[in-house]
Design an enzyme around this catalytic site. Sequence first.
Site, PDB file in Angstrom:
ATOM      1  N   CYS A   1       0.835  -1.199   0.000  1.00 48.40           N
ATOM      2  CA  CYS A   1       0.000   0.000   0.000  1.00 48.40           C
ATOM      3  C   CYS A   1       0.873   1.252   0.000  1.00 48.40           C
ATOM      4  O   CYS A   1       2.012   1.244   0.452  1.00 48.40           O
ATOM      5  CB  CYS A   1      -0.905  -0.019   1.236  1.00 48.40           C
ATOM      6  SG  CYS A   1      -2.113   1.327   1.279  1.00 48.40           S
TER       7      CYS A   1
ATOM      8  N   ASP B   1       0.436   3.646   1.868  1.00 44.59           N
ATOM      9  CA  ASP B   1       0.380   4.203   3.219  1.00 44.59           C
ATOM     10  C   ASP B   1       1.789   4.570   3.695  1.00 44.59           C
ATOM     11  O   ASP B   1       2.729   3.780   3.591  1.00 44.59           O
ATOM     12  CB  ASP B   1      -0.251   3.175   4.168  1.00 44.59           C
ATOM     13  CG  ASP B   1      -0.622   3.781   5.501  1.00 44.59           C
ATOM     14  OD1 ASP B   1       0.298   4.146   6.261  1.00 44.59           O
ATOM     15  OD2 ASP B   1      -1.824   3.879   5.794  1.00 44.59           O
TER      16      ASP B   1
ATOM     17  N   ARG C   1       3.011   4.780   6.541  1.00 46.30           N
ATOM     18  CA  ARG C   1       3.524   4.044   7.704  1.00 46.30           C
ATOM     19  C   ARG C   1       4.122   2.695   7.344  1.00 46.30           C
ATOM     20  O   ARG C   1       4.739   2.043   8.189  1.00 46.30           O
ATOM     21  CB  ARG C   1       2.383   3.849   8.708  1.00 46.30           C
ATOM     22  CG  ARG C   1       1.790   5.149   9.233  1.00 46.30           C
ATOM     23  CD  ARG C   1       0.459   4.908   9.917  1.00 46.30           C
ATOM     24  NE  ARG C   1      -0.560   4.429   8.978  1.00 46.30           N
ATOM     25  CZ  ARG C   1      -1.818   4.112   9.323  1.00 46.30           C
ATOM     26  NH1 ARG C   1      -2.176   4.216  10.598  1.00 46.30           N
ATOM     27  NH2 ARG C   1      -2.685   3.707   8.411  1.00 46.30           N
TER      28      ARG C   1
ATOM     29  N   HIS D   1      -1.895  -4.047   5.417  1.00 47.27           N
ATOM     30  CA  HIS D   1      -1.579  -3.512   6.745  1.00 47.27           C
ATOM     31  C   HIS D   1      -2.874  -3.206   7.491  1.00 47.27           C
ATOM     32  O   HIS D   1      -3.967  -3.104   6.895  1.00 47.27           O
ATOM     33  CB  HIS D   1      -0.723  -2.251   6.630  1.00 47.27           C
ATOM     34  CG  HIS D   1      -1.428  -1.107   5.971  1.00 47.27           C
ATOM     35  ND1 HIS D   1      -2.122  -0.153   6.668  1.00 47.27           N
ATOM     36  CD2 HIS D   1      -1.546  -0.770   4.657  1.00 47.27           C
ATOM     37  CE1 HIS D   1      -2.630   0.725   5.836  1.00 47.27           C
ATOM     38  NE2 HIS D   1      -2.307   0.371   4.595  1.00 47.27           N
TER      39      HIS D   1
ATOM     40  N   CYS E   1      -6.214   0.014   7.022  1.00 49.39           N
ATOM     41  CA  CYS E   1      -6.046   0.509   5.647  1.00 49.39           C
ATOM     42  C   CYS E   1      -7.233   1.397   5.256  1.00 49.39           C
ATOM     43  O   CYS E   1      -8.404   0.979   5.331  1.00 49.39           O
ATOM     44  CB  CYS E   1      -5.913  -0.667   4.686  1.00 49.39           C
ATOM     45  SG  CYS E   1      -5.704  -0.175   2.958  1.00 49.39           S
TER      46      CYS E   1
END
Length: 745
Positions: free
Chosen positions: A577, A579, A581, A638, A641
Amino acid sequence: MVGVTQSRVLSTLRYDVPASLVVFLIAVPLSLGISMASGAPLAAGLIAAVVGGIVAGALGGSAVQVSGPAAGLSLVVADLVQTYGWRATCMITLLAGAVQLVLGVFRAARAALAVSPAVVHGMLAGVGVVIALSQLHVVLGGSSQRSALANIMELPAQLAEMHGHTVAVGLLTIAVLALWTRLPKRVKVVPAPLAALLVAAVTAYVFQWDVTRIDLSGTLGDWQFPVVPQGDWEHVVAAVLLVALLAGVESLLCSVAVDGMHTGPRADLDQELTGQGVANMVSGALGGLPLAGVIVRSTANVQAGARSRWSTILHGTWVLVFALGFGWTIKLIPVEALAALLVFIGVQMVNLGHVRKVHGHGEVPVYVATMAAVILLGLAEGVLAGLALAALLALRRLTWVTVKIHEMPDGRWHATICGSLTFLGVPRLTHELRAIPEGAAVDLDLNIDFMDNAAFEAIHSWRLGHERLGGTVDIDEVHDEWYALAASGARTYPAKSLPKAPDRSWLPWAHRNHRPARHASPPTHGVSPPPHGRPASVECQLTAGAREFHRRTAPLVRPIFTELARKQQPSHLFITCADSRVVPSLITASGPGDLFTVRNIGNLVPRRGAEPHDDSMAAAIEYATQVLSVHTITVCGHSGCGAMAGLLSGGVKAGSLPGLRRWLRHGHHSLARFIESAEEPLDARALDQLCRVNVQQQLENLRTYRKVDEQVRDGRLQLVGLYFDIGAARVHMVPPLPPTLAVKI
């Protein structure tokens, strides 16, 4: 038990007996040649070969190392024979063996490995040159002089008076030795030294050349017990220690080298040193040369297929049988042929491969100095000179300081000091720091593992003086805080600290201990910082991060990236992803060149031919599987999400984002699978459950690509699912879909 014994006997007959015969054929001519170069009775070399094979082979710590008379010791022995006589030299050999035995019992073998290989290789090269020069005179029909310089000075006269037959025998021997390696493999079963001596002996006999013959008859029976050397006791003790240490170091280095040639049990170095000590005591008592582990015979033993110490023991037995039963045949060998063999061996001891190895570590001066000193001064003096120079270079490296100073685009000055800061580096350190203009703002990085008081005083005094003149000095210690501790008056560490990897590169910007004075905007007094630690200027923060990379990380990883610049060869396609993080290299402990990474919202893999059409993922999959030939494709989801939250909300959370709403259509199969398997009512864990199901579905979507499916079926490609729990900082494996469900969707 009977079966094990029978297996060992069969292994010995199959592998060790043939190998022992090969080593025996090499050992006899080399032992005779080394005896001749040492100025010892020719039988002494055969005695040392017998004892090295049987005694050292049985008691030593290496299963396949072969011990015997070593060319590297010939200069020492020749000097001892001329100084004390042969029988006293045998006593020195016996006492040297006792020293080795004591060192082995007290487990001091590892200390011998502290000797620089450049010193050992330089010593052997110097010995080789001296042997070649001395024996060249014998080939030309004369006699060798006492020193290498004398041999060089006498060489022109010897060339003018050279004898035809003796030179012919020598040239014939060298020619056979040089050409033997180019012959077919079945011919090279006969070792080159033996073949050269046989050809020279037969040719000289057939053509009735006027050469000097060897006569060994009766010498093995003329044994007398060694006598105590007469002379200054300190010189005798020095001779004993020299023989013990040189033979011991050569044996232990040979053991380490031989360990890298076979897959059998590793050598016990203390046991090897003990066995060498006992063998030298026996050899000295019987009138033999000092012995050591010999790399030429050991290499031949391994290459011939030896599996155990029985090969070494049997080779010694064959030498004994030959000396007692067939020693008369040695008189057929021309002395000039034996001298030519020594010339060839001496030249080979100057190994260019060793020069290349030590060149890579900056130790060529040690090699050259040792070799030159051995040739010009003597073996002991050469070794001491090499050790002294190696110690000086090591001290220089340990105390070397690197100072780099340059002006940054923003007008600040950046200085980096690396190494061990001692009083030896203070002159250069102060000279470099004084080049920084007065009143300048300075960022000083101390990447050091040691700082003594003199170095601290130099840096501290410069800092105080620079700040007194209006400048600023911002000190950052990458290593342990030597400067900070000294400045605070605390007790500093007693020794050098271990290197410590930078501990900030993987932290978020907001968690790093950046100083506002460095690479940042001026402090804004009275203004609150941005929320959530977010920097006021992303561009400024990225620029500062790039500078920090150049300063700290780039010097460490530059060799890796230089190699990767030619070609990338990742082993994994990593789909995850977007993302912020999720940091793939961090959660997989991977490095540059390991992962071919594709990131998108929700780590989605559109099914082949799905709408809306998207070629970016298809292109990445094709390139990874058909060009890069990756072994694994990993899909990593993760917790929490946002894309999956949008799917659960039925598109409500993506209502004002039309592009996102269209992209999330590729996640409808994941949502359908989740709804089918979920229990009613949906609880708070529904989002994370969907995130895991989504990983499984994307793995299944990958199989819709024909090349991926073919490689998975052939076992050439593996599909792996991962789930990163952000709150717990844990990575979990996600099992693939059951086959029945995979077919159903």
